[in-house]
Write a protein that holds these residues in place. Structure first.
Motif, PDB file in Angstrom:
ATOM      1  N   LEU A  70     -22.185  37.231  38.374  1.00 13.87           N
ATOM      2  CA  LEU A  70     -22.791  37.090  37.055  1.00 13.87           C
ATOM      3  C   LEU A  70     -24.271  36.794  37.232  1.00 13.87           C
ATOM      4  CD1 LEU A  70     -20.111  34.897  35.238  1.00 13.87           C
ATOM      5  CD2 LEU A  70     -20.505  37.322  34.945  1.00 13.87           C
ATOM      6  N   VAL A  71     -25.109  37.599  36.613  1.00 12.48           N
ATOM      7  CA  VAL A  71     -26.561  37.423  36.701  1.00 12.48           C
ATOM      8  C   VAL A  71     -27.047  37.065  35.303  1.00 12.48           C
ATOM      9  CG1 VAL A  71     -28.749  38.486  37.325  1.00 12.48           C
ATOM     10  CG2 VAL A  71     -26.669  39.106  38.574  1.00 12.48           C
ATOM     11  N   VAL A  72     -27.485  35.823  35.122  1.00 11.75           N
ATOM     12  CA  VAL A  72     -27.771  35.291  33.789  1.00 11.75           C
ATOM     13  C   VAL A  72     -29.260  34.987  33.641  1.00 11.75           C
ATOM     14  CG1 VAL A  72     -27.238  33.486  32.110  1.00 11.75           C
ATOM     15  CG2 VAL A  72     -25.457  34.307  33.673  1.00 11.75           C
ATOM     16  N   ASP A  73     -29.832  35.523  32.606  1.00 12.09           N
ATOM     17  CA  ASP A  73     -31.234  35.283  32.258  1.00 12.09           C
ATOM     18  C   ASP A  73     -31.383  33.877  31.692  1.00 12.09           C
ATOM     19  OD1 ASP A  73     -33.834  35.346  31.337  1.00 12.09           O
ATOM     20  OD2 ASP A  73     -33.624  37.205  30.202  1.00 12.09           O
ATOM     21  N   VAL A  74     -32.257  33.061  32.278  1.00 13.22           N
ATOM     22  CA  VAL A  74     -32.518  31.712  31.759  1.00 13.22           C
ATOM     23  C   VAL A  74     -33.986  31.549  31.387  1.00 13.22           C
ATOM     24  CG1 VAL A  74     -30.612  30.624  32.994  1.00 13.22           C
ATOM     25  CG2 VAL A  74     -32.845  30.783  34.097  1.00 13.22           C
ATOM     26  N   SER A  75     -34.663  32.655  31.123  1.00 17.21           N
ATOM     27  CA  SER A  75     -36.064  32.575  30.701  1.00 17.21           C
ATOM     28  C   SER A  75     -36.144  31.979  29.302  1.00 17.21           C
ATOM     29  CB  SER A  75     -36.710  33.963  30.726  1.00 17.21           C
ATOM     30  OG  SER A  75     -36.047  34.833  29.823  1.00 17.21           O
ATOM     31  N   ARG A  78     -29.346  31.974  22.208  1.00 19.10           N
ATOM     32  CA  ARG A  78     -28.746  32.993  23.068  1.00 19.10           C
ATOM     33  C   ARG A  78     -28.105  32.392  24.316  1.00 19.10           C
ATOM     34  NH1 ARG A  78     -33.924  37.161  23.028  1.00 19.10           N
ATOM     35  NH2 ARG A  78     -33.843  37.703  20.791  1.00 19.10           N
ATOM     36  N   LEU A  79     -28.792  31.434  24.936  1.00 18.06           N
ATOM     37  CA  LEU A  79     -28.306  30.890  26.198  1.00 18.06           C
ATOM     38  C   LEU A  79     -27.033  30.077  26.010  1.00 18.06           C
ATOM     39  CD1 LEU A  79     -28.834  30.715  29.194  1.00 18.06           C
ATOM     40  CD2 LEU A  79     -30.261  28.704  28.805  1.00 18.06           C
ATOM     41  N   GLU A  80     -26.976  29.264  24.978  1.00 18.83           N
ATOM     42  CA  GLU A  80     -25.784  28.455  24.748  1.00 18.83           C
ATOM     43  C   GLU A  80     -24.581  29.330  24.433  1.00 18.83           C
ATOM     44  OE1 GLU A  80     -25.289  25.223  25.226  1.00 18.83           O
ATOM     45  OE2 GLU A  80     -27.329  25.185  26.023  1.00 18.83           O
ATOM     46  N   ARG A  81     -24.773  30.410  23.684  1.00 19.92           N
ATOM     47  CA  ARG A  81     -23.678  31.336  23.410  1.00 19.92           C
ATOM     48  C   ARG A  81     -23.209  32.013  24.692  1.00 19.92           C
ATOM     49  NH1 ARG A  81     -22.446  33.685  18.645  1.00 19.92           N
ATOM     50  NH2 ARG A  81     -20.823  34.663  19.919  1.00 19.92           N
ATOM     51  N   THR A  82     -24.148  32.300  25.587  1.00 22.32           N
ATOM     52  CA  THR A  82     -23.795  32.909  26.872  1.00 22.32           C
ATOM     53  C   THR A  82     -22.960  31.951  27.709  1.00 22.32           C
ATOM     54  OG1 THR A  82     -25.798  34.265  26.888  1.00 22.32           O
ATOM     55  CG2 THR A  82     -24.726  33.886  29.002  1.00 22.32           C
ATOM     56  N   LYS A  83     -23.349  30.695  27.767  1.00 21.32           N
ATOM     57  CA  LYS A  83     -22.607  29.705  28.539  1.00 21.32           C
ATOM     58  C   LYS A  83     -21.186  29.536  27.997  1.00 21.32           C
ATOM     59  CE  LYS A  83     -24.958  25.884  29.262  1.00 21.32           C
ATOM     60  NZ  LYS A  83     -25.928  24.790  29.022  1.00 21.32           N
ATOM     61  N   TYR A  84     -21.053  29.565  26.690  1.00 21.77           N
ATOM     62  CA  TYR A  84     -19.721  29.455  26.086  1.00 21.77           C
ATOM     63  C   TYR A  84     -18.851  30.640  26.485  1.00 21.77           C
ATOM     64  CZ  TYR A  84     -16.098  29.513  22.488  1.00 21.77           C
ATOM     65  OH  TYR A  84     -14.893  29.567  21.832  1.00 21.77           O
ATOM     66  N   ALA A  85     -19.427  31.848  26.462  1.00 20.81           N
ATOM     67  CA  ALA A  85     -18.675  33.055  26.815  1.00 20.81           C
ATOM     68  C   ALA A  85     -18.269  33.035  28.293  1.00 20.81           C
ATOM     69  CB  ALA A  85     -19.502  34.298  26.503  1.00 20.81           C
ATOM     70  N   ILE A  86     -19.164  32.563  29.168  1.00 23.15           N
ATOM     71  CA  ILE A  86     -18.849  32.480  30.599  1.00 23.15           C
ATOM     72  C   ILE A  86     -17.704  31.497  30.836  1.00 23.15           C
ATOM     73  CG2 ILE A  86     -19.734  31.730  32.840  1.00 23.15           C
ATOM     74  CD1 ILE A  86     -22.441  32.843  32.027  1.00 23.15           C
ATOM     75  N   ASN A  87     -17.726  30.392  30.131  1.00 21.55           N
ATOM     76  CA  ASN A  87     -16.656  29.403  30.255  1.00 21.55           C
ATOM     77  C   ASN A  87     -15.312  30.009  29.856  1.00 21.55           C
ATOM     78  OD1 ASN A  87     -16.024  26.397  30.653  1.00 21.55           O
ATOM     79  ND2 ASN A  87     -15.169  26.789  28.633  1.00 21.55           N
ATOM     80  N   ALA A 109     -18.009  24.188  36.142  1.00 17.98           N
ATOM     81  CA  ALA A 109     -18.935  23.049  36.223  1.00 17.98           C
ATOM     82  C   ALA A 109     -20.365  23.527  36.439  1.00 17.98           C
ATOM     83  CB  ALA A 109     -18.504  22.104  37.346  1.00 17.98           C
ATOM     84  N   PHE A 110     -20.551  24.532  37.309  1.00 19.18           N
ATOM     85  CA  PHE A 110     -21.888  25.057  37.552  1.00 19.18           C
ATOM     86  C   PHE A 110     -22.408  25.830  36.342  1.00 19.18           C
ATOM     87  CE2 PHE A 110     -21.063  23.990  41.909  1.00 19.18           C
ATOM     88  CZ  PHE A 110     -22.318  23.811  42.477  1.00 19.18           C
ATOM     89  N   ALA A 111     -21.520  26.520  35.634  1.00 16.55           N
ATOM     90  CA  ALA A 111     -21.942  27.290  34.460  1.00 16.55           C
ATOM     91  C   ALA A 111     -22.438  26.369  33.354  1.00 16.55           C
ATOM     92  CB  ALA A 111     -20.788  28.156  33.954  1.00 16.55           C
ATOM     93  N   ARG A 112     -21.834  25.193  33.229  1.00 18.57           N
ATOM     94  CA  ARG A 112     -22.276  24.252  32.189  1.00 18.57           C
ATOM     95  C   ARG A 112     -23.696  23.764  32.445  1.00 18.57           C
ATOM     96  NH1 ARG A 112     -16.769  22.422  32.388  1.00 18.57           N
ATOM     97  NH2 ARG A 112     -17.312  20.879  33.985  1.00 18.57           N
ATOM     98  N   ARG A 113     -24.154  23.836  33.696  1.00 19.13           N
ATOM     99  CA  ARG A 113     -25.491  23.329  34.045  1.00 19.13           C
ATOM    100  C   ARG A 113     -26.589  24.387  33.898  1.00 19.13           C
ATOM    101  NH1 ARG A 113     -24.766  21.290  39.930  1.00 19.13           N
ATOM    102  NH2 ARG A 113     -27.018  20.989  39.692  1.00 19.13           N
ATOM    103  N   ILE A 114     -26.221  25.575  33.449  1.00 18.45           N
ATOM    104  CA  ILE A 114     -27.234  26.626  33.293  1.00 18.45           C
ATOM    105  C   ILE A 114     -28.286  26.187  32.283  1.00 18.45           C
ATOM    106  CG2 ILE A 114     -27.630  28.974  32.482  1.00 18.45           C
ATOM    107  CD1 ILE A 114     -24.905  29.734  33.542  1.00 18.45           C
ATOM    108  N   ASP A 115     -29.545  26.282  32.688  1.00 17.19           N
ATOM    109  CA  ASP A 115     -30.627  25.808  31.835  1.00 17.19           C
ATOM    110  C   ASP A 115     -31.936  26.434  32.333  1.00 17.19           C
ATOM    111  OD1 ASP A 115     -32.877  23.451  31.325  1.00 17.19           O
ATOM    112  OD2 ASP A 115     -31.357  23.537  29.747  1.00 17.19           O
TER     113      ASP A 115
END
Length: 342
Positions: A94-99, A111-120, A155-161
């Motif tokens: 998974l390659v996730v944009d965090v810009s 956008r980012l929070e919705r992405t994290k929810y979908a990954i979870n 756990a790592f996905a929740r820390r995406i920021d």
């Protein structure tokens, strides 16, 4: 390997300071009540059999027994055997944009929070596949190497920021290059390797299409998910909207053309996110129809339970606490264990 099978019971240990506080308050109240009858030194001479040391020891025994019971309830275990498990699956990066553009609020809350929810949600549905995670802005960073441990992945996905990457920007090409280098060496079968790119498509740094062509040569498919709307939305950081050099509000818009080209070059697919679905479920369904490889996972099994030893120790302490009287035993007075020296 050591673990707690039920780690939630470790929260019971938080009650120990509360018990200590209650004991201290009770002891203080007891001293005040005794002070009403006379001088404490005189009272000690009149009641030689009373022992505050015994009361404190009984309390310490109770605390120790409670702690051991809490640890036993958490079920400490030692893994005694390694087992090699084989399964059919794919390796999925998974390659996730965090810009900062991923903070645009055309998706709630952004956008980012919705992405994290979908990954979870995605990790909840995986069974035999391996996953890895790369985050990127101006530079990429491997947030999670390839693994089959979905609990750790969540756990790592929740820390995406955005703070994970110090250099801002959107370098899609570098991120894809990092993903190509991050697959494991367990299988060289390219059909079992896929990349899922989640971004708004605003690439300002490099030639992402050149990296996509290299992935196609390696037989690795890239699935792209465009999150955002063509109309775009302003970017708010710390409650304030980002402005450009002219003082105008910066609006981040979805760039679908580049994402479609990346997917087409590698035989993948492009999905535009909607308010109802990010698009991960649709892509995973397509991936499940792909050719899969045999993946090997080493797991600990036959965990030996250790709680019985803690329970036994707790019972011994509780029995000692019950047998220990508040007053001195005249038969043992000559031992002078608790009495202060004259």
């Amino acid at each position: 390997m050591f673990r707690f099978a039920n780690p939630e019971y470790l929260w019971l240990l938080c009650a120990l300071p509360l018990f200590a506080a209650i004991y201290a308050l009770a002891a203080r109240r007891r001293r005040k009540r005794l002070a009403r009858f006379g001088d404490p030194a005189t009272l000690r001479e009149l009641t030689p059999d009373v022992s505050t040391g015994r009361i404190l020891l009984k309390f310490i025994l109770f605390l120790a027994a409670f702690a051991l019971v809490a640890l036993a309830a958490a079920r400490p275990q030692f893994g005694s055997k390694l087992r090699e498990e084989k399964a059919q699956g794919v390796e999925m990066m998974l390659v996730v944009d965090v810009s900062n553009s991923m903070l645009a609020e055309d998706f709630e809350p952004n956008r980012l929070e919705r992405t994290k929810y979908a990954i979870n949600r995605l990790f909840d549905g995986l069974r035999q596949d391996r996953v890895g995670l790369v985050v990127f802005a101006g530079e990429p960073k491997v947030q999670l190497p390839i693994t089959s441990d979905y609990r750790m992945a969540k756990a790592f996905a929740r820390r995406i920021d955005p703070s994970l990457v110090s250099v801002q920007g959107t370098a899609v090409g570098k991120a894809l290059e990092q993903a190509l280098l991050s697959f494991s060496g367990d299988t060289e079968e390219a059909p079992s390797r896929v990349i899922i790119l989640i971004t708004d498509g605003e690439n300002h740094e490099d030639d992402a299409l050149a990296t996509a062509k290299r992935a196609a040569e390696l037989g690795i498919r890239i699935y792209t998910i465009g999150i955002g709307t063509p109309e775009g939305a302003p970017i708010r950081i710390g409650g304030e909207f980002i402005l450009d050099e002219g003082g105008d509000m910066v609006v981040s818009k979805l760039n679908e053309e580049m994402l479609s080209q990346i997917a087409d070059l590698t035989g993948g697919a492009y999905v535009r996110s909607s308010k109802q679905s990010i698009g991960l479920e649709e892509i995973v369904q397509s991936i499940n129809e792909m050719e899969q490889s045999e993946l090997t996972t080493i797991r600990f099994e036959e965990f030996n339970e250790q709680f019985q030893w803690l329970v036994a120790a707790a019972l011994v302490l509780l029995v000692l606490e019950l047998l220990l009287l508040d007053r001195r035993n005249p038969l043992l007075a000559h031992l002078n264990i608790f009495r202060e020296k004259a």
